[in-house]
Design a protein around this motif. Structure first.
Motif, PDB file in Angstrom:
ATOM      1  N   ALA A 132     -29.113 -19.665 -22.789  1.00 31.07           N
ATOM      2  CA  ALA A 132     -30.445 -19.076 -22.974  1.00 31.07           C
ATOM      3  C   ALA A 132     -31.099 -19.602 -24.246  1.00 31.07           C
ATOM      4  O   ALA A 132     -32.297 -19.904 -24.270  1.00 31.07           O
ATOM      5  CB  ALA A 132     -30.340 -17.551 -23.018  1.00 31.07           C
ATOM      6  N   ALA A 133     -30.308 -19.740 -25.321  1.00 31.14           N
ATOM      7  CA  ALA A 133     -30.849 -20.261 -26.576  1.00 31.14           C
ATOM      8  C   ALA A 133     -31.209 -21.732 -26.444  1.00 31.14           C
ATOM      9  O   ALA A 133     -32.247 -22.183 -26.950  1.00 31.14           O
ATOM     10  CB  ALA A 133     -29.830 -20.053 -27.702  1.00 31.14           C
ATOM     11  N   ALA A 134     -30.378 -22.509 -25.753  1.00 30.83           N
ATOM     12  CA  ALA A 134     -30.685 -23.931 -25.537  1.00 30.83           C
ATOM     13  C   ALA A 134     -31.987 -24.085 -24.750  1.00 30.83           C
ATOM     14  O   ALA A 134     -32.820 -24.949 -25.054  1.00 30.83           O
ATOM     15  CB  ALA A 134     -29.533 -24.610 -24.803  1.00 30.83           C
ATOM     16  N   ARG A 135     -32.164 -23.233 -23.756  1.00 34.30           N
ATOM     17  CA  ARG A 135     -33.382 -23.289 -22.938  1.00 34.30           C
ATOM     18  C   ARG A 135     -34.620 -23.010 -23.787  1.00 34.30           C
ATOM     19  O   ARG A 135     -35.630 -23.709 -23.680  1.00 34.30           O
ATOM     20  CB  ARG A 135     -33.256 -22.274 -21.795  1.00 34.30           C
ATOM     21  N   LEU A 136     -34.560 -21.990 -24.653  1.00 36.58           N
ATOM     22  CA  LEU A 136     -35.710 -21.654 -25.499  1.00 36.58           C
ATOM     23  C   LEU A 136     -36.040 -22.785 -26.468  1.00 36.58           C
ATOM     24  O   LEU A 136     -37.217 -23.064 -26.728  1.00 36.58           O
ATOM     25  CB  LEU A 136     -35.429 -20.358 -26.271  1.00 36.58           C
ATOM     26  N   VAL A 142     -29.180 -18.561 -33.762  1.00 37.11           N
ATOM     27  CA  VAL A 142     -28.363 -18.771 -32.564  1.00 37.11           C
ATOM     28  C   VAL A 142     -28.584 -20.165 -31.984  1.00 37.11           C
ATOM     29  O   VAL A 142     -28.050 -20.481 -30.916  1.00 37.11           O
ATOM     30  CB  VAL A 142     -28.656 -17.697 -31.496  1.00 37.11           C
ATOM     31  N   GLY A 143     -29.360 -20.982 -32.660  1.00 38.72           N
ATOM     32  CA  GLY A 143     -29.586 -22.341 -32.202  1.00 38.72           C
ATOM     33  C   GLY A 143     -30.555 -23.056 -33.116  1.00 38.72           C
ATOM     34  O   GLY A 143     -31.280 -22.437 -33.894  1.00 38.72           O
ATOM     35  N   SER A 185     -22.977 -31.753 -22.989  1.00 39.49           N
ATOM     36  CA  SER A 185     -23.191 -30.728 -24.007  1.00 39.49           C
ATOM     37  C   SER A 185     -23.948 -29.562 -23.381  1.00 39.49           C
ATOM     38  O   SER A 185     -24.467 -29.661 -22.258  1.00 39.49           O
ATOM     39  CB  SER A 185     -23.998 -31.289 -25.178  1.00 39.49           C
ATOM     40  N   LEU A 186     -24.030 -28.452 -24.103  1.00 38.40           N
ATOM     41  CA  LEU A 186     -24.781 -27.304 -23.586  1.00 38.40           C
ATOM     42  C   LEU A 186     -26.245 -27.680 -23.385  1.00 38.40           C
ATOM     43  O   LEU A 186     -26.843 -27.374 -22.347  1.00 38.40           O
ATOM     44  CB  LEU A 186     -24.648 -26.121 -24.540  1.00 38.40           C
ATOM     45  N   THR A 203     -36.909 -29.248 -38.786  1.00 33.82           N
ATOM     46  CA  THR A 203     -35.908 -28.388 -38.177  1.00 33.82           C
ATOM     47  C   THR A 203     -36.549 -27.149 -37.566  1.00 33.82           C
ATOM     48  O   THR A 203     -37.350 -26.478 -38.215  1.00 33.82           O
ATOM     49  CB  THR A 203     -34.863 -27.945 -39.221  1.00 33.82           C
ATOM     50  N   LEU A 204     -36.198 -26.884 -36.314  1.00 34.58           N
ATOM     51  CA  LEU A 204     -36.578 -25.639 -35.647  1.00 34.58           C
ATOM     52  C   LEU A 204     -35.329 -24.778 -35.539  1.00 34.58           C
ATOM     53  O   LEU A 204     -34.277 -25.261 -35.114  1.00 34.58           O
ATOM     54  CB  LEU A 204     -37.140 -25.912 -34.253  1.00 34.58           C
ATOM     55  N   VAL A 205     -35.435 -23.511 -35.916  1.00 35.56           N
ATOM     56  CA  VAL A 205     -34.298 -22.595 -35.859  1.00 35.56           C
ATOM     57  C   VAL A 205     -34.674 -21.410 -34.985  1.00 35.56           C
ATOM     58  O   VAL A 205     -35.742 -20.821 -35.137  1.00 35.56           O
ATOM     59  CB  VAL A 205     -33.899 -22.120 -37.266  1.00 35.56           C
ATOM     60  N   LEU A 206     -33.790 -21.078 -34.053  1.00 35.24           N
ATOM     61  CA  LEU A 206     -33.973 -19.921 -33.180  1.00 35.24           C
ATOM     62  C   LEU A 206     -33.116 -18.778 -33.698  1.00 35.24           C
ATOM     63  O   LEU A 206     -31.903 -18.937 -33.884  1.00 35.24           O
ATOM     64  CB  LEU A 206     -33.569 -20.275 -31.743  1.00 35.24           C
ATOM     65  N   ARG A 207     -33.741 -17.639 -33.946  1.00 34.32           N
ATOM     66  CA  ARG A 207     -33.012 -16.481 -34.459  1.00 34.32           C
ATOM     67  C   ARG A 207     -33.087 -15.320 -33.471  1.00 34.32           C
ATOM     68  O   ARG A 207     -34.110 -15.103 -32.833  1.00 34.32           O
ATOM     69  CB  ARG A 207     -33.584 -16.025 -35.807  1.00 34.32           C
TER      70      ARG A 207
END
Length: 375
Positions: A222-226, A194-195, A251-252, A184-188
C-alpha cells in the motif's frame, strides 16, 4: 625500466571517510614525488543474500597523461589488490572499463535494470486522482535518514550485491551550482515513515523531459503504491508520459509497478560494467557458510553437504573463481553455468542447484546495485 624513465614507488594513504564510505588512496609516485597514478579502495559491507561480508571496491582510477600507456595502471591495480586481500575476501568495481579488469580476476556479476512506468497506468490504478496531493507524502529532510536506512536494510536484506547501510549513511546527492541534488519524498503514517522515494536531480535549465527515481522503498504494498502515485503526480504536473524507477522487478516497488503495468529493462554487459572478484576463496566461503546452509535448507544429507563444502573451498568443485562469484551472487544459476560449459559432478548436482539458484527465485532475490551506493 630504461635509464630515462623515473623510478616509481607505491604507497597507500588512509583511512578517510568520503560520503559515508571509508576510503584508502593507493598511489604511484616518482622518487621526486610526482604523481603517476592513483585509485581509491573503498570499504563497505556487501550482501550475498542474507549474509553481509566485508568487501572493498575500486574507484577513482586515474593515470596522469604523461605516464599513460607505460603499464603503470596494471602495476597499481596488482599492488592495490594485494593490500585489499589483507582486509577483505572479495572486491568489486562499480563501473569497470571494458576489457581491463578481466585480467585481474574480475567478471561482470550484476545486470543493469530499471522499471519504466507509464503515468496513465498509475492514474487508472489510482482512480484518476493525480490532480490532488497524496495524503501522507511530504518532502524529506536529513532527519528522515535514520528511518530511511532502516526501511532500506529491511527491504533489501536478502538481495545480493546490496550494500548494508550503516547508521551514518548519507549518499544523497548534495545540491550545488546548476545541480539541484536529490529530492526525497517521504510517506508517513502518523509520525512514522513507512516509505520513501529519492528522485534524481536534473541540472537546472535541462530541457530534457524525464523523471527518474533512484530508489523507492516501502514497508508494504500500500505504501509503495502511494509513492508511485506521488511520483506519477509530479509527472502529470510536468506533462510527462512515463517515469523510470531504478528498482529490480522482484522488489516490492517492482511488484506493485508490474501490477499497474510497466516495462522492465535489463542490460547484461559482456565486459566492463559492475564487476566482482574473489580475493580469498576459502575465507569468503567460510563466511558465507550460513548463507549456503540457508539456501540448501536441510534438503541434503550432512555427509554430502560437508563433502561438497570441502570440495568447494578447496577448488575441486567449481575451480574457476569467476564462475563461482557469479553463482554466489545469483548472476548465474547452475543452468547458466552448464550453458557456459561448466562441469559439475552428478552427485553434487542437486546441492549446487540449491546453492546457486540464480537471482529472481524464491530463495534468492535478483542481485541489484542501487544507484546511491555506487561509487
Amino acid at each position: 625500466m630504461s635509464e630515462h624513465e623515473p623510478a616509481v614507488g607505491y604507497s597507500e594513504v588512509g583511512d578517510q571517510e568520503v560520503r559515508s564510505l571509508r576510503v584508502r588512496y593507493c598511489r604511484l609516485r616518482t622518487d621526486g614525488g610526482e604523481p603517476v597514478a592513483e585509485l581509491e579502495a573503498l570499504s563497505f559491507r556487501q550482501r550475498f543474500g542474507a549474509v553481509a561480508v566485508a568487501a572493498e571496491g575500486i574507484g577513482g582510477v586515474e593515470t596522469q597523461p604523461e605516464f599513460r600507456r607505460q603499464g603503470h595502471m596494471s602495476r597499481l591495480l596488482r599492488q592495490a589488490l594485494v593490500g585489499m586481500a589483507q582486509r577483505a575476501d572479495v572486491a568489486f568495481v562499480s563501473d569497470g572499463i571494458e576489457g581491463v579488469y578481466e585480467k585481474f580476476g574480475f567478471v561482470g556479476a550484476v545486470a543493469e535494470g530499471h522499471l519504466l512506468v507509464p503515468v496513465r497506468n498509475v492514474e487508472r490504478a489510482a482512480g484518476d486522482c493525480l490532480g490532488t496531493a497524496v495524503p501522507g507524502v511530504h518532502d524529506g529532510s536529513s532527519a528522515d535518514l535514520p528511518a530511511m536506512i532502516r526501511l532500506y536494510n529491511t527491504a533489501h536484506a536478502m538481495r545480493p550485491w546490496t550494500h548494508e547501510r550503516h547508521s551514518g549513511w548519507n549518499r544523497l546527492i548534495p545540491q550545488a551550482t546548476w545541480k539541484p541534488g536529490s529530492q526525497t519524498l517521504v510517506l508517513r503514517t502518523g509520525s512514522a515513515p513507512v516509505g520513501y522515494a529519492v528522485l534524481e536531480g536534473r541540472p537546472f535549465g535541462d530541457p530534457v523531459g524525464s523523471l527518474t527515481v533512484d530508489e523507492l522503498v516501502a514497508k508494504d504494498a500500500a505504501a509503495a503504491r502511494l509513492l508511485l502515485v506521488a511520483v506519477a503526480r509530479i509527472c502529470w504536473q510536468r506533462r510527462l508520459g512515463a517515469f523510470t524507477v531504478r528498482e529490480p522487478a522482484d522488489s516490492l516497488a517492482g511488484r506493485v509497478a508490474r501490477h499497474m503495468g510497466c516495462t522492465y529493462r535489463q542490460r547484461f554487459p559482456q565486459s566492463g560494467g559492475m564487476m566482482a572478484a574473489i580475493l580469498n576463496r576459502r575465507a569468503l566461503l567460510r563466511k558465507l557458510e550460513p548463507e549456503l546452509r540457508r539456501r540448501a535448507a536441510g534438503r541434503h544429507s550432512d555427509e554430502l553437504y560437508e563433502t561438497a563444502s570441502d570440495a568447494l573451498r578447496r577448488g575441486d568443485l567449481l575451480p574457476d573463481d569467476k564462475v563461482l562469484i557469479r553463482l554466489l551472487l545469483g548472476h548465474w544459476s547452475t543452468d547458466d553455468a552448464y550453458a557456459h560449459g561448466v562441469s559439475i559432478p552428478e552427485r553434487y548436482g542437486d546441492l549446487c542447484a540449491a546453492w546457486f539458484p540464480g537471482g529472481g527465485t524464491p530463495s534468492l532475490p535478483t542481485p541489484y546495485a542501487h544507484r546511491l551506493d555506487r561509487y
